[in-house]
Design an enzyme around this catalytic site. Structure first.
Site, PDB file in Angstrom:
ATOM      1  N   HIS A  71      35.383   5.693  79.370  1.00  0.00           N
ATOM      2  CA  HIS A  71      35.572   5.398  77.941  1.00  0.00           C
ATOM      3  C   HIS A  71      36.401   4.137  77.696  1.00  0.00           C
ATOM      4  O   HIS A  71      36.560   3.731  76.546  1.00  0.00           O
ATOM      5  CB  HIS A  71      36.150   6.615  77.200  1.00  0.00           C
ATOM      6  CG  HIS A  71      37.617   6.823  77.373  1.00  0.00           C
ATOM      7  ND1 HIS A  71      38.154   7.650  78.330  1.00  0.00           N
ATOM      8  CD2 HIS A  71      38.671   6.314  76.696  1.00  0.00           C
ATOM      9  CE1 HIS A  71      39.471   7.638  78.223  1.00  0.00           C
ATOM     10  NE2 HIS A  71      39.815   6.849  77.250  1.00  0.00           N
ATOM     11  N   ASP A 118      33.705  10.779  83.054  1.00  0.00           N
ATOM     12  CA  ASP A 118      34.535   9.711  82.498  1.00  0.00           C
ATOM     13  C   ASP A 118      35.118   8.833  83.606  1.00  0.00           C
ATOM     14  O   ASP A 118      36.313   8.863  83.872  1.00  0.00           O
ATOM     15  CB  ASP A 118      35.634  10.316  81.617  1.00  0.00           C
ATOM     16  CG  ASP A 118      36.295   9.270  80.734  1.00  0.00           C
ATOM     17  OD1 ASP A 118      35.763   8.151  80.644  1.00  0.00           O
ATOM     18  OD2 ASP A 118      37.358   9.583  80.144  1.00  0.00           O
ATOM     19  N   SER A 209      44.915   5.993  79.586  1.00  0.00           N
ATOM     20  CA  SER A 209      43.546   6.262  80.030  1.00  0.00           C
ATOM     21  C   SER A 209      43.107   5.318  81.125  1.00  0.00           C
ATOM     22  O   SER A 209      43.420   4.121  81.086  1.00  0.00           O
ATOM     23  CB  SER A 209      42.573   6.080  78.868  1.00  0.00           C
ATOM     24  OG  SER A 209      42.539   7.235  78.099  1.00  0.00           O
TER      25      SER A 209
HETATM   26  N1  ARG Z   1      42.232   8.840  75.781  1.00  0.00           N
HETATM   27  C1  ARG Z   1      43.555   8.325  75.975  1.00  0.00           C
HETATM   28  C2  ARG Z   1      43.523   6.816  76.187  1.00  0.00           C
HETATM   29  O1  ARG Z   1      42.524   6.218  75.869  1.00  0.00           O
HETATM   30  C3  ARG Z   1      44.308   9.071  77.044  1.00  0.00           C
HETATM   31  C4  ARG Z   1      44.903  10.249  76.465  1.00  0.00           C
HETATM   32  C5  ARG Z   1      45.587  11.136  77.426  1.00  0.00           C
HETATM   33  N2  ARG Z   1      46.182  12.147  76.607  1.00  0.00           N
HETATM   34  C6  ARG Z   1      46.901  13.141  77.062  1.00  0.00           C
HETATM   35  N3  ARG Z   1      47.452  13.945  76.195  1.00  0.00           N
HETATM   36  N4  ARG Z   1      47.084  13.324  78.337  1.00  0.00           N
HETATM   37  O2  ARG Z   1      44.500   6.202  76.528  1.00  0.00           O
END
Ligand code: ARG
Length: 261
Positions: A71, A118, A209
């Site tokens: 992503h 992912d 992420s």
């Molecule tokens: N989707 C998030 C990003 O793009 C990562 C989130 C991780 N969240 C968590 N509560 N561990 O950075």
């Protein structure tokens, strides 16, 4: 930091779902300021972790290849838009090494982070002379204490990315327990492709992420167990962080890495 639209939409949707009966993040505990609840890494620690310009993390898994989250990047194909900062924990350090992407291979089945698959690999415009991170050999290390890291937010409500790398050690959480946690939010965990982890006040957050979840192998070396993928908020007791399960994708990731090397 800039996250991709999919994750913004997800966070927004999930936030809306929860708005009615929401529990405050870290109810009862004082929020700790750091990943969330972590420590600042020393220079030279985790020498294979990298920062990507769209606001994600990654790991150098071959001298010319970065493993990150699906992503975080666009579709498979030529891509010269990503700048990689490597070799430092402090992004402003003078000895930072930068490289540019030339190509991306994203998991063929990738849809959005909560649906599994992912992961992505990014080919750099040159070879970096830095240590690389191995993938865990099998699923035997998918449970236990693991280390997660990134330059992302240190609090759910913070809009700030960090200049210094933060890391934390967290226990994994059994898939069934994690899946049950997410049911009230109507998110179905893809159990066979995910590892959940976190403890009270300690989690990854927006901007982490793509970064690696690691553990030390028998030989004492770090190996990558997971990829920071998603979570509902950050460090909420009810919602663990969710990571792509490397052992599940090891063969296909290695093949993609080899093809780009
Ligand atoms: N989707 C998030 C990003 O793009 C990562 C989130 C991780 N969240 C968590 N509560 N561990 O950075």
């Amino acid at each position: 930091m800039v996250r991709n639209v999919a994750s913004l939409v997800l966070v927004a949707t999930v936030a809306a779902v929860l708005a009615a009966g929401d529990v405050p993040a870290r109810a009862g505990g004082r929020p700790k300021l750091e990943v969330v609840g972590g420590n600042v890494a020393k220079a030279g620690e985790f020498p294979w972790v990298v920062r990507l310009s769209m606001g994600c993390g990654g790991a150098l898994t071959a001298p010319r290849v970065v493993l990150t989250a699906g992503h975080c990047v666009g579709p498979t194909g030529p891509n010269d838009r990503i700048t990689v900062t490597a070799g430092v924990t402090d992004l402003k350090a003078k000895n930072a090494v930068t490289a540019r992407s030339v190509e991306v291979v994203r998991a063929a089945e990738f849809q959005t982070e909560t649906r599994g698959d992912d992961w992505a690999v990014v080919k750099l415009d040159r070879v970096l002379s830095l240590p690389t991170l191995a993938l865990v050999p099998d699923a035997s290390g998918d449970q236990g204490q693991v280390t997660v890291m990134g330059w992302g937010q240190t609090r759910e409500g913070s809009l700030r990315q960090e200049r210094r790398l933060h890391y934390a050690t967290v226990p994994t959480i059994p898939d069934a327990v994690c899946a049950r946690s997410y049911l009230p939010a109507k998110v179905v965990l893809v159990q066979e492709e995910s590892i959940c982890a976190g403890r009270h006040g300690v989690d990854t957050c927006q901007g982490d992420s793509g970064g690696p979840m690691v553990r030390r192998g028998r030989d004492g070396r770090w190996a990558q167990v997971g990829i920071v993928s998603w979570g509902l908020g950050c460090a909420r007791d009810a919602y663990p962080g969710v990571y792509t399960q490397i052992s599940r994708f090891r063969t296909v990731i290695l093949a993609a890495t080899r093809a780009l090397s």
